[in-house]
Scaffold this motif. Structure first.
Motif, short mmCIF file in Angstrom:
data_model
loop_
_atom_site.label_atom_id
_atom_site.label_comp_id
_atom_site.label_asym_id
_atom_site.label_seq_id
_atom_site.Cartn_x
_atom_site.Cartn_y
_atom_site.Cartn_z
N TYR A 135 31.34 30.10 37.78
CA TYR A 135 31.81 30.48 39.11
C TYR A 135 31.28 31.85 39.50
O TYR A 135 30.99 32.68 38.66
CB TYR A 135 33.34 30.48 39.15
CG TYR A 135 33.98 31.20 37.99
CD1 TYR A 135 34.08 32.58 37.97
CD2 TYR A 135 34.47 30.48 36.91
CE1 TYR A 135 34.66 33.24 36.90
CE2 TYR A 135 35.05 31.13 35.83
CZ TYR A 135 35.15 32.51 35.84
OH TYR A 135 35.71 33.16 34.77
N GLY A 185 33.03 34.03 41.24
CA GLY A 185 34.14 34.99 41.25
C GLY A 185 34.14 35.86 40.00
O GLY A 185 33.55 35.51 38.99
N GLY A 226 37.48 31.91 44.31
CA GLY A 226 36.11 31.87 43.83
C GLY A 226 35.92 31.44 42.39
O GLY A 226 34.79 31.34 41.92
#
Length: 188
Positions: free
Chosen positions: A80, A82, A137
């Motif tokens: 991811y 994030g 995120g």
């Protein structure tokens, strides 16, 4: 399911609710998902992260004591963007090391690997219009949950979806696209 956000497999080894579920036994298939960065850390530097590897092996062994002969599957989850790519230089690097590490963990635990990571990677490339992540995120959205479920369904049953699979309340065209990606990843 024993779910505790952000927990490692090592933490679950000593967690009473997880112990209680494992003790019930009689499982045919057990999916083990470590904290999402753990497989990537193992893939990046196995020696430095040997405790993560040992925890996965310990949990797989624990499961087999009460569910002899069950299929143990290590989930290779998504990378991811994030939290600064999970601590890696890029999402691509995170994906690479997560895949490598999940295979190392599964081999050590005498388990299979669920290719969720690959399904997310392909879906993000081919269908960026389908948002697989929640607004934070790094957690999965309902579409990401659906894709993960499709991958694991196919892994368990080993055959394509029937004539009228459920869209689980999602957009029908998007759900169909995710099912096709899951079939591509698992069955081909």
């Amino acid at each position: 399911a024993s779910v505790k956000g952000g927990w490692s497999m090592g933490q679950h080894l000593d967690f009473a609710p997880t112990d209680d579920l494992v003790a019930e036994g009689g499982y045919d298939v057990v999916f083990l998902q470590d904290q999402s960065q753990a497989p990537a850390k193992v893939g990046y530097d196995k020696k430095k992260n040997v405790s993560l590897l040992k925890a996965m092996v310990g949990m797989a062994d624990k499961v087999r004591t009460t569910s002899e002969g069950c299929r143990v599957v290590v989930e290779c989850t998504w990378a991811y963007p994030g939290k600064q790519n999970g601590g890696f230089e890029s999402v691509a690097e995170f994906y690479k090391y997560a895949g490598k590490g999940a295979k190392i963990m599964a081999k050590a635990a005498k388990a299979e690997t669920s290719p969720i990571r690959e399904a997310f990677r392909i879906a993000n490339m081919e269908r960026p219009d389908i948002l697989l992540f929640a607004p934070d995120g790094y957690h999965q959205s309902p579409y990401g949950s659906y894709l993960k479920s499709c991958v694991n369904y196919l892994l368990i049953y080993g055959e394509k979806f029937g004539d009228s699979p459920s869209d689980c309340g999602l957009n029908a065209k998007s759900a169909a696209a995710l099912r096709r990606i899951a079939e591509q990843v698992v069955l081909q």
